[in-house]
Design a protein around this motif. Structure first.
Motif, PDB file in Angstrom:
ATOM      1  N   THR A  65       0.953  -1.207  -0.045  1.00  0.00           N
ATOM      2  CA  THR A  65       0.042  -0.121  -0.060  1.00  0.00           C
ATOM      3  C   THR A  65       0.833   1.172   0.029  1.00  0.00           C
ATOM      4  OG1 THR A  65      -1.732  -1.085   1.218  1.00  0.00           O
ATOM      5  CG2 THR A  65      -1.806   1.147   1.122  1.00  0.00           C
ATOM      6  N   THR A  66       1.931   1.409   0.887  1.00  0.00           N
ATOM      7  CA  THR A  66       2.746   2.559   1.034  1.00  0.00           C
ATOM      8  C   THR A  66       3.481   2.737  -0.325  1.00  0.00           C
ATOM      9  OG1 THR A  66       2.986   1.901   3.145  1.00  0.00           O
ATOM     10  CG2 THR A  66       4.793   3.402   2.076  1.00  0.00           C
ATOM     11  N   ALA A  67       3.941   1.359  -1.407  1.00  0.00           N
ATOM     12  CA  ALA A  67       4.565   1.476  -2.363  1.00  0.00           C
ATOM     13  C   ALA A  67       3.673   2.221  -3.437  1.00  0.00           C
ATOM     14  CB  ALA A  67       5.141   0.412  -2.910  1.00  0.00           C
ATOM     15  N   VAL A  68       2.405   1.540  -3.485  1.00  0.00           N
ATOM     16  CA  VAL A  68       1.694   2.068  -4.589  1.00  0.00           C
ATOM     17  C   VAL A  68       1.259   3.427  -4.413  1.00  0.00           C
ATOM     18  CG1 VAL A  68      -0.633   1.653  -5.491  1.00  0.00           C
ATOM     19  CG2 VAL A  68       0.659  -0.346  -5.052  1.00  0.00           C
ATOM     20  N   LEU A  69       0.930   3.800  -3.213  1.00  0.00           N
ATOM     21  CA  LEU A  69       0.370   5.380  -2.857  1.00  0.00           C
ATOM     22  C   LEU A  69       1.511   6.096  -3.137  1.00  0.00           C
ATOM     23  CD1 LEU A  69      -1.684   7.277  -1.361  1.00  0.00           C
ATOM     24  CD2 LEU A  69      -0.597   6.541   0.695  1.00  0.00           C
ATOM     25  N   LEU A  71       4.282   5.827  -5.097  1.00  0.00           N
ATOM     26  CA  LEU A  71       4.665   5.869  -6.553  1.00  0.00           C
ATOM     27  C   LEU A  71       3.447   6.643  -7.315  1.00  0.00           C
ATOM     28  CD1 LEU A  71       6.328   4.956  -9.013  1.00  0.00           C
ATOM     29  CD2 LEU A  71       4.740   2.924  -9.249  1.00  0.00           C
ATOM     30  N   ALA A  72       2.186   6.548  -7.036  1.00  0.00           N
ATOM     31  CA  ALA A  72       1.221   7.085  -7.557  1.00  0.00           C
ATOM     32  C   ALA A  72       1.347   8.752  -7.515  1.00  0.00           C
ATOM     33  CB  ALA A  72      -0.292   6.675  -7.441  1.00  0.00           C
ATOM     34  N   VAL A  73       1.384   8.841  -6.295  1.00  0.00           N
ATOM     35  CA  VAL A  73       1.339  10.470  -5.804  1.00  0.00           C
ATOM     36  C   VAL A  73       2.478  11.157  -6.490  1.00  0.00           C
ATOM     37  CG1 VAL A  73       1.727  11.874  -3.710  1.00  0.00           C
ATOM     38  CG2 VAL A  73       0.105  10.040  -3.778  1.00  0.00           C
ATOM     39  N   ALA A  74       3.743  10.267  -6.431  1.00  0.00           N
ATOM     40  CA  ALA A  74       4.947  10.885  -6.774  1.00  0.00           C
ATOM     41  C   ALA A  74       4.683  11.406  -8.439  1.00  0.00           C
ATOM     42  CB  ALA A  74       6.201   9.948  -6.669  1.00  0.00           C
ATOM     43  N   LEU A  75       4.394  10.359  -9.313  1.00  0.00           N
ATOM     44  CA  LEU A  75       3.950  10.546 -10.715  1.00  0.00           C
ATOM     45  C   LEU A  75       3.006  11.847 -10.965  1.00  0.00           C
ATOM     46  CD1 LEU A  75       4.004   6.931 -11.887  1.00  0.00           C
ATOM     47  CD2 LEU A  75       5.595   8.604 -11.840  1.00  0.00           C
ATOM     48  N   GLY A  76       1.785  11.700 -10.103  1.00  0.00           N
ATOM     49  CA  GLY A  76       0.882  12.717 -10.248  1.00  0.00           C
ATOM     50  C   GLY A  76       1.246  14.169  -9.758  1.00  0.00           C
ATOM     51  N   ALA A 152      -7.179   8.639  -1.835  1.00  0.00           N
ATOM     52  CA  ALA A 152      -6.161   9.260  -1.085  1.00  0.00           C
ATOM     53  C   ALA A 152      -4.953   9.756  -2.047  1.00  0.00           C
ATOM     54  CB  ALA A 152      -5.675   8.148  -0.085  1.00  0.00           C
ATOM     55  N   ILE A 153      -4.712   8.880  -3.041  1.00  0.00           N
ATOM     56  CA  ILE A 153      -4.025   9.459  -4.226  1.00  0.00           C
ATOM     57  C   ILE A 153      -4.393  10.899  -4.795  1.00  0.00           C
ATOM     58  CG2 ILE A 153      -2.977   9.187  -6.623  1.00  0.00           C
ATOM     59  CD1 ILE A 153      -3.150   6.077  -5.767  1.00  0.00           C
ATOM     60  N   GLY A 222      -3.344  11.577   8.990  1.00  0.00           N
ATOM     61  CA  GLY A 222      -4.855  12.197   8.875  1.00  0.00           C
ATOM     62  C   GLY A 222      -5.563  11.557   7.698  1.00  0.00           C
ATOM     63  N   VAL A 223      -5.130  11.664   6.604  1.00  0.00           N
ATOM     64  CA  VAL A 223      -5.734  10.977   5.405  1.00  0.00           C
ATOM     65  C   VAL A 223      -5.744   9.333   5.220  1.00  0.00           C
ATOM     66  CG1 VAL A 223      -5.705  11.120   2.657  1.00  0.00           C
ATOM     67  CG2 VAL A 223      -5.082  13.122   4.149  1.00  0.00           C
ATOM     68  N   THR A 224      -4.805   8.746   5.408  1.00  0.00           N
ATOM     69  CA  THR A 224      -4.641   7.507   5.359  1.00  0.00           C
ATOM     70  C   THR A 224      -5.330   6.728   6.545  1.00  0.00           C
ATOM     71  OG1 THR A 224      -2.399   7.659   6.644  1.00  0.00           O
ATOM     72  CG2 THR A 224      -2.333   7.318   4.239  1.00  0.00           C
ATOM     73  N   SER A 225      -5.246   7.392   7.872  1.00  0.00           N
ATOM     74  CA  SER A 225      -6.424   6.965   8.931  1.00  0.00           C
ATOM     75  C   SER A 225      -7.779   6.858   8.357  1.00  0.00           C
ATOM     76  CB  SER A 225      -5.873   7.417  10.365  1.00  0.00           C
ATOM     77  OG  SER A 225      -6.836   6.897  11.191  1.00  0.00           O
ATOM     78  N   TYR A 226      -8.140   8.122   8.172  1.00  0.00           N
ATOM     79  CA  TYR A 226      -9.521   8.379   7.946  1.00  0.00           C
ATOM     80  C   TYR A 226     -10.007   7.662   6.752  1.00  0.00           C
ATOM     81  CZ  TYR A 226     -13.735  11.323   6.735  1.00  0.00           C
ATOM     82  OH  TYR A 226     -14.986  11.510   6.430  1.00  0.00           O
ATOM     83  N   PHE A 227      -9.464   7.324   5.721  1.00  0.00           N
ATOM     84  CA  PHE A 227      -9.515   6.484   4.546  1.00  0.00           C
ATOM     85  C   PHE A 227      -9.343   5.097   4.784  1.00  0.00           C
ATOM     86  CE2 PHE A 227      -9.264   9.861   0.893  1.00  0.00           C
ATOM     87  CZ  PHE A 227     -10.285  10.536   1.528  1.00  0.00           C
ATOM     88  N   GLY A 228      -9.017   4.690   5.787  1.00  0.00           N
ATOM     89  CA  GLY A 228      -8.813   3.200   6.315  1.00  0.00           C
ATOM     90  C   GLY A 228      -7.726   2.580   5.369  1.00  0.00           C
ATOM     91  N   ILE A 229      -6.617   3.307   5.027  1.00  0.00           N
ATOM     92  CA  ILE A 229      -5.644   2.664   4.194  1.00  0.00           C
ATOM     93  C   ILE A 229      -4.578   2.123   5.191  1.00  0.00           C
ATOM     94  CG2 ILE A 229      -3.740   3.305   2.304  1.00  0.00           C
ATOM     95  CD1 ILE A 229      -5.728   5.518   1.428  1.00  0.00           C
TER      96      ILE A 229
END
Length: 549
Positions: A65-69, A71-76, A152-153, A222-229
């Motif tokens: 999950t951390t890797a996908v999150l 990588l996607a955030v970095a590219l975006g 989250a992304i 805050g985001v990851t906990s609230y979104f259940g990630i």
């Protein structure tokens, strides 16, 4: 010819000891986290078993999950930040000057506030889906669940892209302008000038910005906990608070710290490449070439590239949160708002004052004597901003548990966990680097000859700081205090765990109300945080505009 003699006094032993103790206080929460792997401790003996257990259960999900999150955030963030920076730097179109500073506005929005706003508007019971069902006679869910990994992304990209935008814009303005003009004189087409000249020069800046984005993403709670990630940060809090396993929390914290250290190393390498590129440009590099004038479809594309991030990262979340204020004022917690705001302001003011004092002590010490110990102390104090709040919390509470287990009657644990001491300590570990950077930037504009002249006139030590340096560094001190104050107001992970009983802050209350599905009530403290965050963004935009003149 003899080298000029330095008038700097040698480092005194007592001052050196004081600086070492100060550095230990600022790095202790980081050092104690690694004790979970110490072979001689009880925890170290269990380290292998706990790691094997986590590897068989939760660790693969945390890593994936951390890797996908990330990588996607970095590219975006790289795409959005670079595209918007290139649009306002390399092209000329109506509204470009306004968009230059509007693109900074998402810096004022904490990512968790953006998450609350989108959830309130886009969820199944939100106004958008309810309106669509009523307007078209539809049933069921019409939009994907916003509280998901991809939600989250989306939030992180439009909350954090300004880090890339700022660095890429600076690189394109300072280093690409004259080379773009030279390429034009040599007959290169506009597309070739952009793709083969401007963007390659901006790569180190983009890499540095992406590293900052990734550090913020990894440190988020805050985001990851609230979104259940299920990320490392969420796992640390679950291990500590839900499973009451301090050792597992500490070992997860060390894994997260290793990832952050790797990102920090990559960011420093990118910064060195940026300085190298800037050094090769020379004075001519500051001359700004004429941007390409756009018309028709190109103008519309530039507007879209710049307007979409601003709308998604700032204006849309603010409008979503203003809806409860306009619809029903009675639901808002006006009665306790002043109490929450008072707690936030009090903690922010205390931390800002102490951080500025510590920063002046460290910056003054390294200015007087650049010996190895002093430089090492300053470098250690500067590392705290890169450490996630979850790691600092674990690092503070671990020794508290040791003291409590060894001396049950000791009052030290209560001093850290039941008063403001622990939370202010955590804030100082995290945000002293912000104040120190501002104070050192101010010192860089004060010539050393003033110190030498003052000493020859009999003014030294504390008098030198009070009578010579302080009048010249008041603005830097005010900027440092403001930045630390705003960061403390928005800090969530450390505040949630370490705050004293019955002293909630705006950030904690906004998170708790949103977690309890009282998103309408969470709008008021969330908007207050946004209003506070706007202050440094406005100052930053004014600084950038004055630098261009």
């Amino acid at each position: 010819m003899h080298a000029p003699l330095s008038l700097r006094p040698p480092a005194a032993p007592l001052r050196t000891i004081f600086l070492i103790l100060l550095a230990l206080a600022l790095v202790l929460p980081v050092l104690t986290v690694f004790s979970a792997w110490w072979p001689g401790s009880a925890g170290g003996a269990q380290a292998g078993a706990i790691v094997r257990e986590m590897a068989a259960t939760v660790l693969p999900e945390y890593l994936w999950t951390t890797a996908v999150l990330g990588l996607a955030v970095a590219l975006g963030a790289a795409a959005v930040g670079t595209a918007s920076a290139a649009a306002v730097t390399l092209f000329d179109f109506p509204g470009r000057r306004k968009l230059e500073w509007l693109l900074l506005l998402p810096l004022a929005m904490p990512a968790y506030v953006t998450a609350y706003a989108y959830t309130d508007f886009l969820q199944y019971s939100g106004p958008l889906q309810v309106g669509l069902r009523e307007a078209f006679g539809l049933e069921g869910r019409l939009l994907p669940e916003v509280r998901s990994l991809w939600g989250a992304i989306w939030v992180f990209i439009f909350s954090l892209y300004p880090y890339v935008y700022l660095l890429a814009r600076t690189a394109l303005t300072e280093r690409a302008a004259h080379l773009m003009e030279a390429a034009r004189l040599l007959g290169a087409s506009p597309a070739r000038r952009i793709w083969q000249v401007a963007l390659p020069l901006a790569r180190p800046a983009v890499a540095a910005g992406v590293a900052l984005v990734l550090m913020e993403t990894l440190a988020d709670f805050g985001v990851t906990s609230y979104f259940g990630i299920q990320t490392f940060t969420v796992g640390i809090y679950k291990a500590w608070l839900a499973m009451d396993d301090r050792l597992a929390a500490a070992q997860l914290a060390t894994m997260l710290l290793v990832l952050v250290a790797l990102l920090l190393h990559l960011e420093l390498r990118a910064q060195r490449r940026m300085r190298f590129a800037a050094g090769g440009v020379g004075r001519a590099g500051s001359a700004e070439a004429e941007p390409l004038r756009l018309s028709g479809g190109g103008r519309l594309l530039a507007w879209g590239v710049c307007a979409v991030p601003v709308v998604m990262g700032f204006f849309a979340p603010v409008l979503f949160m203003l809806r409860p204020l306009a619809s029903d004022w009675s639901v808002l917690p006006w009665g306790r708002f002043l109490e929450w705001a008072g707690n936030s302001v009090r903690l922010g003011a205390i931390t800002a004052l102490l951080a500025v004092l510590i920063s002046f002590v460290l910056a003054f010490a390294v200015r007087r004597s650049r010996d190895l110990v002093t430089r090492a102390v300053v470098r250690l104090a500067s590392l705290g901003y890169a450490v996630p709040g979850a790691v600092i919390v674990v690092g503070l509470l671990l020794p508290v548990g040791w003291v409590q287990a060894a001396w049950p009657e000791a009052r030290v644990p209560a001093l850290v966990t039941a008063t403001a001491v622990g939370i202010v300590w955590a804030y100082l570990v995290r945000f002293c680097a912000v104040a120190l950077q501002s104070v050192q930037s101010g010192y860089a504009r004060v010539p050393l000859s003033l110190d030498d002249c003052s000493r020859m006139l009999g003014v030294g030590g504390a008098q030198l700081l009070a009578r010579v340096h302080w009048p010249l560094l008041k603005r830097s001190a005010a900027a440092a205090a403001l930045l630390v104050f705003v960061d403390v107001m928005k800090e969530l992970p450390a505040t949630m765990v370490l705050r004293p009983f019955n002293s909630d802050t705006l950030a904690v209350v906004a998170y708790q109300l949103a977690r309890d599905e009282r998103l309408g009530e969470a709008a008021l403290p969330s908007l207050a945080l946004v209003a506070v965050g706007l202050v440094p963004v406005i100052l930053l935009s004014r600084t950038l505009r004055s630098a261009r003149r």
